[in-house]
Design a protein around this motif. Structure first.
Motif, PDB file in Angstrom:
ATOM      1  N   GLU A 127       0.807  -1.221   0.000  1.00 40.29           N
ATOM      2  CA  GLU A 127       0.000   0.000   0.000  1.00 40.29           C
ATOM      3  C   GLU A 127       0.843   1.276   0.000  1.00 40.29           C
ATOM      4  OE1 GLU A 127      -2.547  -0.491   3.390  1.00 40.29           O
ATOM      5  OE2 GLU A 127      -3.919  -1.810   2.301  1.00 40.29           O
ATOM      6  N   ASN A 128       2.117   1.172   0.346  1.00 40.94           N
ATOM      7  CA  ASN A 128       2.945   2.376   0.487  1.00 40.94           C
ATOM      8  C   ASN A 128       4.104   2.462  -0.501  1.00 40.94           C
ATOM      9  OD1 ASN A 128       1.920   3.886   2.947  1.00 40.94           O
ATOM     10  ND2 ASN A 128       2.000   1.781   3.674  1.00 40.94           N
ATOM     11  N   THR A 129       4.087   1.629  -1.531  1.00 48.07           N
ATOM     12  CA  THR A 129       5.151   1.666  -2.532  1.00 48.07           C
ATOM     13  C   THR A 129       4.548   1.628  -3.927  1.00 48.07           C
ATOM     14  OG1 THR A 129       5.376  -0.742  -2.496  1.00 48.07           O
ATOM     15  CG2 THR A 129       6.859   0.514  -1.049  1.00 48.07           C
ATOM     16  N   PRO A 130       5.236   2.211  -4.889  1.00 49.96           N
ATOM     17  CA  PRO A 130       4.754   2.132  -6.278  1.00 49.96           C
ATOM     18  C   PRO A 130       5.020   0.744  -6.860  1.00 49.96           C
ATOM     19  CG  PRO A 130       6.814   3.357  -6.187  1.00 49.96           C
ATOM     20  CD  PRO A 130       6.419   3.070  -4.760  1.00 49.96           C
ATOM     21  N   PRO A 131       4.342   0.403  -7.950  1.00 49.00           N
ATOM     22  CA  PRO A 131       4.501  -0.940  -8.533  1.00 49.00           C
ATOM     23  C   PRO A 131       5.943  -1.320  -8.862  1.00 49.00           C
ATOM     24  CG  PRO A 131       2.646   0.171  -9.524  1.00 49.00           C
ATOM     25  CD  PRO A 131       3.336   1.182  -8.642  1.00 49.00           C
ATOM     26  N   GLU A 132       6.771  -0.367  -9.233  1.00 45.11           N
ATOM     27  CA  GLU A 132       8.153  -0.674  -9.623  1.00 45.11           C
ATOM     28  C   GLU A 132       9.118  -0.739  -8.437  1.00 45.11           C
ATOM     29  OE1 GLU A 132       7.675   3.772  -9.633  1.00 45.11           O
ATOM     30  OE2 GLU A 132       6.468   2.126 -10.382  1.00 45.11           O
ATOM     31  N   SER A 133       8.617  -0.579  -7.243  1.00 45.42           N
ATOM     32  CA  SER A 133       9.467  -0.573  -6.057  1.00 45.42           C
ATOM     33  C   SER A 133      10.177  -1.911  -5.852  1.00 45.42           C
ATOM     34  CB  SER A 133       8.621  -0.266  -4.816  1.00 45.42           C
ATOM     35  OG  SER A 133       9.339  -0.551  -3.643  1.00 45.42           O
ATOM     36  N   PRO A 134      11.501  -1.889  -5.658  1.00 42.46           N
ATOM     37  CA  PRO A 134      12.225  -3.129  -5.368  1.00 42.46           C
ATOM     38  C   PRO A 134      11.735  -3.807  -4.078  1.00 42.46           C
ATOM     39  CG  PRO A 134      13.761  -1.402  -5.981  1.00 42.46           C
ATOM     40  CD  PRO A 134      12.412  -0.756  -5.817  1.00 42.46           C
ATOM     41  N   VAL A 140       6.535  -9.453  -2.862  1.00 38.74           N
ATOM     42  CA  VAL A 140       5.736 -10.331  -3.711  1.00 38.74           C
ATOM     43  C   VAL A 140       6.452 -11.667  -3.896  1.00 38.74           C
ATOM     44  CG1 VAL A 140       4.824 -10.660  -6.054  1.00 38.74           C
ATOM     45  CG2 VAL A 140       4.483  -8.475  -4.869  1.00 38.74           C
ATOM     46  N   ASP A 141       7.757 -11.611  -4.150  1.00 40.72           N
ATOM     47  CA  ASP A 141       8.528 -12.852  -4.303  1.00 40.72           C
ATOM     48  C   ASP A 141       8.452 -13.714  -3.041  1.00 40.72           C
ATOM     49  OD1 ASP A 141       9.245 -12.161  -6.874  1.00 40.72           O
ATOM     50  OD2 ASP A 141      11.273 -11.525  -6.344  1.00 40.72           O
ATOM     51  N   CYS A 142       8.575 -13.084  -1.889  1.00 38.72           N
ATOM     52  CA  CYS A 142       8.491 -13.840  -0.630  1.00 38.72           C
ATOM     53  C   CYS A 142       7.120 -14.481  -0.466  1.00 38.72           C
ATOM     54  CB  CYS A 142       8.787 -12.929   0.562  1.00 38.72           C
ATOM     55  SG  CYS A 142      10.509 -12.465   0.725  1.00 38.72           S
ATOM     56  N   HIS A 143       6.077 -13.719  -0.771  1.00 41.94           N
ATOM     57  CA  HIS A 143       4.726 -14.264  -0.643  1.00 41.94           C
ATOM     58  C   HIS A 143       4.478 -15.408  -1.608  1.00 41.94           C
ATOM     59  CE1 HIS A 143       2.777 -11.698   2.318  1.00 41.94           C
ATOM     60  NE2 HIS A 143       3.530 -10.730   1.866  1.00 41.94           N
ATOM     61  N   LEU A 144       4.916 -15.239  -2.841  1.00 37.96           N
ATOM     62  CA  LEU A 144       4.718 -16.301  -3.823  1.00 37.96           C
ATOM     63  C   LEU A 144       5.516 -17.543  -3.454  1.00 37.96           C
ATOM     64  CD1 LEU A 144       4.638 -14.234  -7.114  1.00 37.96           C
ATOM     65  CD2 LEU A 144       2.719 -15.266  -5.885  1.00 37.96           C
ATOM     66  N   ASP A 145       6.696 -17.327  -2.913  1.00 42.16           N
ATOM     67  CA  ASP A 145       7.501 -18.469  -2.489  1.00 42.16           C
ATOM     68  C   ASP A 145       6.805 -19.241  -1.372  1.00 42.16           C
ATOM     69  OD1 ASP A 145      10.026 -20.003  -2.653  1.00 42.16           O
ATOM     70  OD2 ASP A 145      10.262 -19.266  -0.588  1.00 42.16           O
ATOM     71  N   GLN A 146       6.133 -18.520  -0.511  1.00 40.03           N
ATOM     72  CA  GLN A 146       5.403 -19.143   0.596  1.00 40.03           C
ATOM     73  C   GLN A 146       3.999 -19.580   0.175  1.00 40.03           C
ATOM     74  OE1 GLN A 146       7.833 -19.910   2.706  1.00 40.03           O
ATOM     75  NE2 GLN A 146       6.466 -19.440   4.373  1.00 40.03           N
ATOM     76  N   ARG A 147       3.610 -19.220  -1.041  1.00 40.42           N
ATOM     77  CA  ARG A 147       2.266 -19.497  -1.563  1.00 40.42           C
ATOM     78  C   ARG A 147       1.204 -18.837  -0.690  1.00 40.42           C
ATOM     79  NH1 ARG A 147       6.116 -21.794  -3.607  1.00 40.42           N
ATOM     80  NH2 ARG A 147       6.125 -23.466  -5.110  1.00 40.42           N
ATOM     81  N   ASP A 148       1.541 -17.688  -0.141  1.00 39.62           N
ATOM     82  CA  ASP A 148       0.633 -16.949   0.737  1.00 39.62           C
ATOM     83  C   ASP A 148       0.025 -15.805  -0.072  1.00 39.62           C
ATOM     84  OD1 ASP A 148      -0.700 -15.553   2.670  1.00 39.62           O
ATOM     85  OD2 ASP A 148       1.082 -14.937   3.776  1.00 39.62           O
ATOM     86  N   THR A 149      -1.199 -15.976  -0.524  1.00 40.70           N
ATOM     87  CA  THR A 149      -1.830 -14.942  -1.353  1.00 40.70           C
ATOM     88  C   THR A 149      -3.000 -14.272  -0.632  1.00 40.70           C
ATOM     89  OG1 THR A 149      -3.208 -16.635  -2.385  1.00 40.70           O
ATOM     90  CG2 THR A 149      -1.155 -16.007  -3.539  1.00 40.70           C
ATOM     91  N   ASP A 150      -3.212 -14.565   0.643  1.00 43.54           N
ATOM     92  CA  ASP A 150      -4.325 -13.967   1.381  1.00 43.54           C
ATOM     93  C   ASP A 150      -4.255 -12.447   1.426  1.00 43.54           C
ATOM     94  OD1 ASP A 150      -5.290 -16.483   1.860  1.00 43.54           O
ATOM     95  OD2 ASP A 150      -4.511 -16.583   3.916  1.00 43.54           O
TER      96      ASP A 150
END
Length: 153
Positions: A127-134, A140-150
């Motif tokens: 919510e506090n970063t633009p789409p291109e933010s590292p 996002v990578d951490c969430h996808l790795d954990q398969r946590d999409t809630d």
């Protein structure tokens, strides 16, 4: 140089004295604020009332040492993860890409050291970063790795 800028941080207006040349070289925000014929440049005073003292303390330490000191034993009074995330937001506001890069490195070190993923930081970061933010991309990578999409909903 020997010219200092006074930075008043937070609602308490805690005073920080920082070498003008150093902070202007690192932060596009300070470069702009102190290079024009504005009151900040004339008074050598910049107020950051919405910034928290622990985050600016971390930034000031980094300015002089190029090292992120975020361990809880540093006496900053906030959790290490929260301090780093909010410091990244400060780096965004101050337009200091090198500081943001250093903060991301520190976040990665925390994730590795504590063997956790940033799942509990995701919504705030997103919510506090633009789409291109590292930082957003790392989250996002951490969430996808954990398969946590809630947190997407």
């Amino acid at each position: 140089g020997t010219t200092f800028v006074t930075v008043l941080v937070g609602r308490s207006q805690e005073k920080f004295l920082v070498h003008e040349g150093l902070i202007r070289a690192r932060s596009a925000f300070f470069e702009k604020a102190l290079s024009r014929d504005w009151k900040e440049a004339q008074k050598k005073l910049v107020e950051l009332p919405e910034t928290d003292v622990p985050q600016f303390t971390l930034y000031e330490r980094w300015l002089y040492t190029s090292t992120i000191y975020s361990r809880s034993e540093d006496g900053l009074g906030v959790s290490e993860g929260r301090l780093l995330i909010e410091s990244y937001f400060l780096g965004d506001m101050l337009q200091d890409a090198d500081f943001k890069d250093a903060v991301i490195d520190a976040i990665i070190n925390v994730l590795i050291k504590d063997k956790i993923y940033a799942t509990f930081w995701g919504k705030d970061i997103y919510e506090n970063t633009p789409p291109e933010s590292p930082l957003r991309k790392l989250t996002v990578d951490c969430h996808l790795d954990q398969r946590d999409t809630d947190w997407f909903t």
